[in-house]
Design a protein around this motif. Structure first.
Motif, mmCIF file in Angstrom:
data_model
loop_
_atom_site.group_PDB
_atom_site.id
_atom_site.type_symbol
_atom_site.label_atom_id
_atom_site.label_comp_id
_atom_site.label_asym_id
_atom_site.label_seq_id
_atom_site.Cartn_x
_atom_site.Cartn_y
_atom_site.Cartn_z
ATOM 1 N N THR A 1 0.831 -1.201 0.000
ATOM 2 C CA THR A 1 0.000 0.000 0.000
ATOM 3 C C THR A 1 0.864 1.249 0.000
ATOM 4 O O THR A 1 0.577 2.236 -0.693
ATOM 5 C CB THR A 1 -0.933 -0.009 1.223
ATOM 6 O OG1 THR A 1 -1.723 -1.200 1.214
ATOM 7 C CG2 THR A 1 -1.857 1.197 1.207
ATOM 8 N N GLU A 2 1.953 1.206 0.796
ATOM 9 C CA GLU A 2 2.876 2.348 0.797
ATOM 10 C C GLU A 2 3.507 2.531 -0.583
ATOM 11 O O GLU A 2 3.625 3.657 -1.097
ATOM 12 C CB GLU A 2 3.958 2.139 1.858
ATOM 13 C CG GLU A 2 3.411 2.198 3.291
ATOM 14 C CD GLU A 2 4.500 1.945 4.312
ATOM 15 O OE1 GLU A 2 5.637 1.588 3.890
ATOM 16 O OE2 GLU A 2 4.245 2.100 5.528
ATOM 17 N N GLU A 3 3.906 1.400 -1.250
ATOM 18 C CA GLU A 3 4.479 1.501 -2.591
ATOM 19 C C GLU A 3 3.447 2.025 -3.584
ATOM 20 O O GLU A 3 3.773 2.830 -4.468
ATOM 21 C CB GLU A 3 4.990 0.134 -3.039
ATOM 22 C CG GLU A 3 6.174 -0.373 -2.227
ATOM 23 C CD GLU A 3 6.622 -1.758 -2.686
ATOM 24 O OE1 GLU A 3 6.005 -2.277 -3.641
ATOM 25 O OE2 GLU A 3 7.584 -2.299 -2.097
ATOM 26 N N LEU A 4 2.160 1.538 -3.474
ATOM 27 C CA LEU A 4 1.098 1.995 -4.370
ATOM 28 C C LEU A 4 0.886 3.494 -4.237
ATOM 29 O O LEU A 4 0.674 4.203 -5.231
ATOM 30 C CB LEU A 4 -0.195 1.245 -4.044
ATOM 31 C CG LEU A 4 -1.437 1.655 -4.847
ATOM 32 C CD1 LEU A 4 -1.225 1.396 -6.332
ATOM 33 C CD2 LEU A 4 -2.664 0.899 -4.351
ATOM 34 N N THR A 5 0.965 3.978 -3.028
ATOM 35 C CA THR A 5 0.802 5.423 -2.816
ATOM 36 C C THR A 5 1.880 6.197 -3.570
ATOM 37 O O THR A 5 1.601 7.212 -4.219
ATOM 38 C CB THR A 5 0.865 5.738 -1.314
ATOM 39 O OG1 THR A 5 -0.163 4.998 -0.639
ATOM 40 C CG2 THR A 5 0.655 7.226 -1.063
ATOM 41 N N GLY A 6 3.140 5.683 -3.499
ATOM 42 C CA GLY A 6 4.224 6.344 -4.232
ATOM 43 C C GLY A 6 4.015 6.289 -5.742
ATOM 44 O O GLY A 6 4.246 7.270 -6.461
ATOM 45 N N LEU A 7 3.557 5.090 -6.236
ATOM 46 C CA LEU A 7 3.338 4.943 -7.688
ATOM 47 C C LEU A 7 2.208 5.849 -8.176
ATOM 48 O O LEU A 7 2.290 6.439 -9.259
ATOM 49 C CB LEU A 7 3.005 3.483 -8.015
ATOM 50 C CG LEU A 7 4.153 2.481 -7.849
ATOM 51 C CD1 LEU A 7 3.649 1.057 -8.083
ATOM 52 C CD2 LEU A 7 5.294 2.785 -8.836
#
Length: 520
Positions: A450-456
């Motif tokens: 979820t943290e990576e998705l937020t960055g993407l």
């Protein structure tokens, strides 16, 4: 210029066509004036059929009147009908057969000889003059000479035959002189007429030959001109075909460019709308991602608490399992004691049976002794009563022990079911604990994703803004290209129309040249 070319070619074609029609008409008229073998054969077959039918009818009348016999008429009919049938067969097979006139001459020579040597009429010799007309139409000198000379010679031989046999009187001499003179003059005039016909035919053939040479020379000139025209027209046609292909390809390309630019413009507008929609979706995804991250933190806490509860449940299940095992052990002991009590009851039953037997024996002995054994009989009766009471008590005890044993068995079964159920609960609790550990691990992974998705999503939003700027630039350039391609397409369509018109003119020129060439 196109109209001038069209008018010049049309005038030249009409002039040459008019001259050719005049020459062809002259040759046709000359050829039509000549009699062909087929036409002569048709005249011979028709005329000779009428000739034979007429003679057969006349001789049949003679037979009816009694001037001729039936046998004579039969010979006459055979000599008349057989050659006629042969002539018809040959004509049906080949109307232009050369054999038909030969059959006519040879068969008629036999028929004519039979007729003049058997006739009773002095004028029967004139039959040959009629058949000679069929020979003249062929226009052959040898055939006419043979027919005319044959008729004259046959009549001369017949006259000599009659004179030698005294069949000519002084009264018959005028008829004989007329007969010889007629056949001689007929033969002479027939030969002369044949010569005139042959001369006329030769003159006409000479004229035809000259006309043919003239027409051939003209046709050669026309053919030469038409070949040159065909060569030039083919060259122009090839060039026009190449030009037409090029214009067609250019037109098709421009149509594709126009359609492509229109499609591109539409696609750019559509892409711009889609990009704006994507931007809205990205914003919604950011909000959802934040919500998911918050929910995942809460879920992690709940999973940790659930894992602790499961650990406590496993501990309680283990305690319950140990207690169940102890109860089962004690129940096994009670079952063993119940079995021992049943054995004691059996012993008491045996003693009661022995006591009853002793009481019976004592009663028997007291009865046998009489009065002396009365006291012993009373004792035996008491013992028997005591044995009966003991036996009743033993039966009651046995029933009670049996009931206790059955209840113990039920208790053992229930305790066994509880033990098995505790084992299943223990296994389920262990598996649930393992599942909670897996859930905790996956929850941690989801939290990281979820943290990576937020960055993407953040990066995607920046890229989408850049795409929007580029699409606006492309849209402006596409509108300019569409305007220029529309102008070019209109020019291509005009050029294509001109090429089609010139191609039609070239096609007409080529058709005219091919028609001139075909006239040769």
């Amino acid at each position: 210029m196109e109209e001038n070319i069209r008018e010049a070619m049309t005038a030249a074609h009409d002039n040459m066509q008019e001259k050719m029609q005049e020459k062809v008409a002259e040759v046709k008229n000359t050829l039509d004036s000549l009699e062909g073998t087929s036409r002569a054969n048709r005249f011979t077959v028709t005329g000779y059929t009428i000739y034979n039918v007429t003679l057969l009818a006349c001789y049949l009348v003679e037979v009816i009147k009694g001037s001729r016999t039936g046998g004579y008429f039969a010979i006459f009919a055979v000599l008349s009908i057989l050659p006629l049938a042969a002539i018809w067969i040959v004509y049906k097979r080949n109307p232009a057969s050369e054999n038909l006139k030969r059959i006519l001459i040879y068969s008629y020579a036999v028929f004519y000889t039979f007729t003049i040597f058997t006739t009773v009429s002095p004028v029967a010799f004139v039959y040959g003059a009629l058949v000679s007309l069929f020979v003249i139409v062929y226009g052959q000198k040898r055939l006419s000479f043979g027919a005319a000379g044959g008729i004259f010679l046959l009549n001369l031989i017949h006259v000599i035959y009659m004179a030698a046999n005294g069949m000519i009187t002084s009264q018959d001499l005028p008829n004989v002189e007329i007969r010889i003179g007629f056949t001689l003059l007929f033969a002479l005039f027939m030969v002369m007429a044949t010569n005139v016909i042959i001369s006329n035919n030769e003159a006409k053939m000479k004229a035809i030959t000259q006309e043919k040479e003239s027409v051939s020379a003209m046709l050669e000139q026309i053919l030469e001109i038409s070949e040159n025209m065909i060569g030039d027209i083919l060259t122009v046609s090839e060039k026009m075909t190449t030009l037409e292909d090029s214009v067609t390809k250019t037109k098709a390309s421009m149509e594709e460019v126009t359609n492509g630019t229109n499609d591109t413009a539409d696609s750019v507008q559509s892409q711009l709308l889609k990009t704006e929609e994507i931007q809205q979706v990205i914003e919604r995804v950011e909000h959802v991602s934040d919500t998911i991250e918050s929910d995942m933190d809460e879920a992690s806490e709940e999973v940790a608490q659930g894992k602790n509860k499961i650990d406590e449940l496993i501990s309680q299940v283990e305690t319950s399992d140990e207690a169940s095992k102890k109860v089962a052990t004690e129940l096994d002991k009670l079952t063993a004691y119940a079995s021992q009590m049943q054995g004691i009851v059996d012993i008491i039953g045996n003693i009661t049976d022995q006591t009853s037997l002793l009481s019976l024996n004592a009663s028997i002995e007291a009865a046998r002794v009489g009065e002396a054994g009365k006291g012993f009989a009373v004792v035996a009766s008491e013992i028997s009563a005591l044995a009966d009471q003991t036996q009743e008590a033993t039966v009651n005890i046995a029933e009670l022990i049996g009931n206790i044993s059955e209840e113990l068995t039920e208790v053992v079964n229930v305790v066994s079911y509880l033990i098995d159920n505790n084992k299943l609960q223990s296994i389920a609790a262990t598996e649930t604990a393992s599942s909670f550990e897996t859930i905790a691990s996956r929850t941690q992974d989801i939290h990281q994703l979820t943290e990576e998705l937020t960055g993407l999503v953040s990066s995607l939003a920046q890229s989408n803004e850049a795409i929007v700027d580029s699409i606006q630039t492309i849209s402006a350039a596409t509108e300019e290209v569409t305007a220029h391609s529309s102008v070019t397409l209109e020019s291509s369509e005009e050029n294509s129309s001109i090429v089609v018109e010139v191609g039609d003119i070239v096609g007409e020129l080529q058709a005219l040249a091919e028609r001139l060439s075909a006239l040769s």
